[in-house]
Design a protein around this motif. Structure first.
Motif, PDB file in Angstrom:
ATOM      1  N   LEU A 112       0.812  -1.214   0.000  1.00  0.00           N
ATOM      2  CA  LEU A 112       0.000   0.000   0.000  1.00  0.00           C
ATOM      3  C   LEU A 112       0.847   1.266   0.000  1.00  0.00           C
ATOM      4  O   LEU A 112       0.449   2.266  -0.592  1.00  0.00           O
ATOM      5  N   HIS A 113       2.014   1.227   0.616  1.00  0.00           N
ATOM      6  CA  HIS A 113       2.876   2.412   0.614  1.00  0.00           C
ATOM      7  C   HIS A 113       3.601   2.595  -0.721  1.00  0.00           C
ATOM      8  O   HIS A 113       4.175   3.640  -0.981  1.00  0.00           O
ATOM      9  N   ALA A 114       3.544   1.573  -1.574  1.00  0.00           N
ATOM     10  CA  ALA A 114       4.298   1.601  -2.824  1.00  0.00           C
ATOM     11  C   ALA A 114       3.447   1.976  -4.032  1.00  0.00           C
ATOM     12  O   ALA A 114       3.942   1.980  -5.157  1.00  0.00           O
ATOM     13  N   ILE A 115       2.170   2.269  -3.792  1.00  0.00           N
ATOM     14  CA  ILE A 115       1.291   2.638  -4.893  1.00  0.00           C
ATOM     15  C   ILE A 115       0.692   4.017  -4.617  1.00  0.00           C
ATOM     16  O   ILE A 115       0.630   4.454  -3.468  1.00  0.00           O
ATOM     17  N   PRO A 116       0.251   4.711  -5.647  1.00  0.00           N
ATOM     18  CA  PRO A 116      -0.349   6.036  -5.442  1.00  0.00           C
ATOM     19  C   PRO A 116      -1.605   5.956  -4.569  1.00  0.00           C
ATOM     20  O   PRO A 116      -2.310   4.946  -4.552  1.00  0.00           O
ATOM     21  N   TYR A 117      -1.884   7.056  -3.875  1.00  0.00           N
ATOM     22  CA  TYR A 117      -3.022   7.130  -2.954  1.00  0.00           C
ATOM     23  C   TYR A 117      -4.328   6.715  -3.637  1.00  0.00           C
ATOM     24  O   TYR A 117      -5.131   5.983  -3.054  1.00  0.00           O
ATOM     25  N   GLU A 118      -4.544   7.144  -4.872  1.00  0.00           N
ATOM     26  CA  GLU A 118      -5.768   6.804  -5.598  1.00  0.00           C
ATOM     27  C   GLU A 118      -5.924   5.293  -5.745  1.00  0.00           C
ATOM     28  O   GLU A 118      -7.022   4.748  -5.630  1.00  0.00           O
ATOM     29  N   GLU A 119      -4.815   4.588  -5.987  1.00  0.00           N
ATOM     30  CA  GLU A 119      -4.867   3.134  -6.101  1.00  0.00           C
ATOM     31  C   GLU A 119      -5.137   2.477  -4.756  1.00  0.00           C
ATOM     32  O   GLU A 119      -5.779   1.431  -4.696  1.00  0.00           O
ATOM     33  N   VAL A 120      -4.644   3.066  -3.676  1.00  0.00           N
ATOM     34  CA  VAL A 120      -4.952   2.548  -2.336  1.00  0.00           C
ATOM     35  C   VAL A 120      -6.455   2.587  -2.114  1.00  0.00           C
ATOM     36  O   VAL A 120      -7.065   1.607  -1.668  1.00  0.00           O
ATOM     37  N   ILE A 121      -7.059   3.718  -2.429  1.00  0.00           N
ATOM     38  CA  ILE A 121      -8.509   3.867  -2.280  1.00  0.00           C
ATOM     39  C   ILE A 121      -9.242   2.854  -3.163  1.00  0.00           C
ATOM     40  O   ILE A 121     -10.204   2.208  -2.725  1.00  0.00           O
ATOM     41  N   ASN A 122      -8.787   2.687  -4.408  1.00  0.00           N
ATOM     42  CA  ASN A 122      -9.400   1.705  -5.307  1.00  0.00           C
ATOM     43  C   ASN A 122      -9.289   0.293  -4.752  1.00  0.00           C
ATOM     44  O   ASN A 122     -10.237  -0.493  -4.826  1.00  0.00           O
ATOM     45  N   PHE A 123      -8.111  -0.046  -4.203  1.00  0.00           N
ATOM     46  CA  PHE A 123      -7.909  -1.379  -3.622  1.00  0.00           C
ATOM     47  C   PHE A 123      -8.860  -1.610  -2.453  1.00  0.00           C
ATOM     48  O   PHE A 123      -9.533  -2.643  -2.388  1.00  0.00           O
ATOM     49  N   ILE A 124      -8.920  -0.668  -1.534  1.00  0.00           N
ATOM     50  CA  ILE A 124      -9.787  -0.814  -0.357  1.00  0.00           C
ATOM     51  C   ILE A 124     -11.247  -0.938  -0.789  1.00  0.00           C
ATOM     52  O   ILE A 124     -11.994  -1.783  -0.277  1.00  0.00           O
ATOM     53  N   ASP A 125     -11.661  -0.127  -1.740  1.00  0.00           N
ATOM     54  CA  ASP A 125     -13.034  -0.190  -2.234  1.00  0.00           C
ATOM     55  C   ASP A 125     -13.299  -1.537  -2.903  1.00  0.00           C
ATOM     56  O   ASP A 125     -14.320  -2.183  -2.641  1.00  0.00           O
ATOM     57  N   ASN A 126     -12.382  -1.978  -3.745  1.00  0.00           N
ATOM     58  CA  ASN A 126     -12.531  -3.237  -4.469  1.00  0.00           C
ATOM     59  C   ASN A 126     -12.608  -4.429  -3.520  1.00  0.00           C
ATOM     60  O   ASN A 126     -13.534  -5.241  -3.595  1.00  0.00           O
ATOM     61  N   ILE A 127     -11.662  -4.528  -2.615  1.00  0.00           N
ATOM     62  CA  ILE A 127     -11.607  -5.703  -1.760  1.00  0.00           C
ATOM     63  C   ILE A 127     -12.738  -5.711  -0.734  1.00  0.00           C
ATOM     64  O   ILE A 127     -13.265  -6.764  -0.386  1.00  0.00           O
ATOM     65  N   SER A 128     -13.157  -4.547  -0.269  1.00  0.00           N
ATOM     66  CA  SER A 128     -14.228  -4.501   0.732  1.00  0.00           C
ATOM     67  C   SER A 128     -15.563  -4.980   0.156  1.00  0.00           C
ATOM     68  O   SER A 128     -16.399  -5.504   0.880  1.00  0.00           O
ATOM     69  N   LYS A 129     -15.741  -4.835  -1.138  1.00  0.00           N
ATOM     70  CA  LYS A 129     -16.967  -5.316  -1.781  1.00  0.00           C
ATOM     71  C   LYS A 129     -16.961  -6.825  -1.979  1.00  0.00           C
ATOM     72  O   LYS A 129     -18.009  -7.426  -2.187  1.00  0.00           O
ATOM     73  N   GLN A 130     -15.781  -7.438  -1.910  1.00  0.00           N
ATOM     74  CA  GLN A 130     -15.657  -8.863  -2.202  1.00  0.00           C
ATOM     75  C   GLN A 130     -15.410  -9.730  -0.976  1.00  0.00           C
ATOM     76  O   GLN A 130     -15.563 -10.946  -1.035  1.00  0.00           O
ATOM     77  N   MET A 131     -15.043  -9.117   0.122  1.00  0.00           N
ATOM     78  CA  MET A 131     -14.734  -9.880   1.325  1.00  0.00           C
ATOM     79  C   MET A 131     -15.998 -10.457   1.948  1.00  0.00           C
ATOM     80  O   MET A 131     -17.069  -9.855   1.876  1.00  0.00           O
ATOM     81  N   ASN A 132     -15.845 -11.637   2.543  1.00  0.00           N
ATOM     82  CA  ASN A 132     -16.934 -12.219   3.313  1.00  0.00           C
ATOM     83  C   ASN A 132     -17.099 -11.456   4.619  1.00  0.00           C
ATOM     84  O   ASN A 132     -16.190 -10.752   5.051  1.00  0.00           O
ATOM     85  N   GLU A 133     -18.218 -11.622   5.256  1.00  0.00           N
ATOM     86  CA  GLU A 133     -18.507 -10.906   6.493  1.00  0.00           C
ATOM     87  C   GLU A 133     -17.447 -11.134   7.565  1.00  0.00           C
ATOM     88  O   GLU A 133     -17.099 -10.222   8.296  1.00  0.00           O
ATOM     89  N   ASN A 134     -16.909 -12.336   7.652  1.00  0.00           N
ATOM     90  CA  ASN A 134     -15.932 -12.642   8.701  1.00  0.00           C
ATOM     91  C   ASN A 134     -14.488 -12.652   8.199  1.00  0.00           C
ATOM     92  O   ASN A 134     -13.592 -13.076   8.919  1.00  0.00           O
ATOM     93  N   SER A 135     -14.250 -12.195   6.972  1.00  0.00           N
ATOM     94  CA  SER A 135     -12.891 -12.134   6.456  1.00  0.00           C
ATOM     95  C   SER A 135     -12.116 -11.008   7.146  1.00  0.00           C
ATOM     96  O   SER A 135     -12.701 -10.059   7.657  1.00  0.00           O
ATOM     97  N   LEU A 136     -10.804 -11.137   7.120  1.00  0.00           N
ATOM     98  CA  LEU A 136      -9.918 -10.146   7.735  1.00  0.00           C
ATOM     99  C   LEU A 136      -8.918  -9.635   6.715  1.00  0.00           C
ATOM    100  O   LEU A 136      -8.417 -10.398   5.897  1.00  0.00           O
ATOM    101  N   LEU A 137      -8.619  -8.352   6.791  1.00  0.00           N
ATOM    102  CA  LEU A 137      -7.585  -7.745   5.948  1.00  0.00           C
ATOM    103  C   LEU A 137      -6.480  -7.224   6.846  1.00  0.00           C
ATOM    104  O   LEU A 137      -6.723  -6.433   7.756  1.00  0.00           O
ATOM    105  N   PHE A 138      -5.285  -7.700   6.610  1.00  0.00           N
ATOM    106  CA  PHE A 138      -4.117  -7.250   7.361  1.00  0.00           C
ATOM    107  C   PHE A 138      -3.180  -6.550   6.419  1.00  0.00           C
ATOM    108  O   PHE A 138      -3.007  -6.932   5.308  1.00  0.00           O
TER     109      PHE A 138
END
Length: 73
Positions: free
Chosen positions: A47-73
């Motif tokens: 996350l520190h190696a990509i532009p801020y806009e891509e960080v936001i895109n990643f968080i948005d993308n993965i949060s829509k696909q994660m299961n209710e009990n999944s964890l992101l570290f």
């Protein structure tokens, strides 16, 4: 455990595929990847190696696909 590594570097993917046969290796962008049903997502030194806009895109993308009990570290 079933582990999947995602990296956009073709060279890194080749090295991982040749040396770590127990890991599924996907050569793609982790930012826009269409994730499957994983329980744990781990993103280190990324996350520190990509532009801020891509960080936001990643968080948005993965949060829509994660299961209710999944964890992101």
């Amino acid at each position: 455990y079933i582990c999947t590594g995602i990296d956009s570097s073709i060279e890194t993917c080749k090295i991982l595929k040749n040396n770590h046969h127990s890991i599924n290796v996907i050569c793609d962008s982790f930012v826009n990847y269409q994730y499957k049903d994983y329980d744990i997502y781990y993103s280190r030194f990324t996350l520190h190696a990509i532009p801020y806009e891509e960080v936001i895109n990643f968080i948005d993308n993965i949060s829509k696909q994660m299961n209710e009990n999944s964890l992101l570290f």
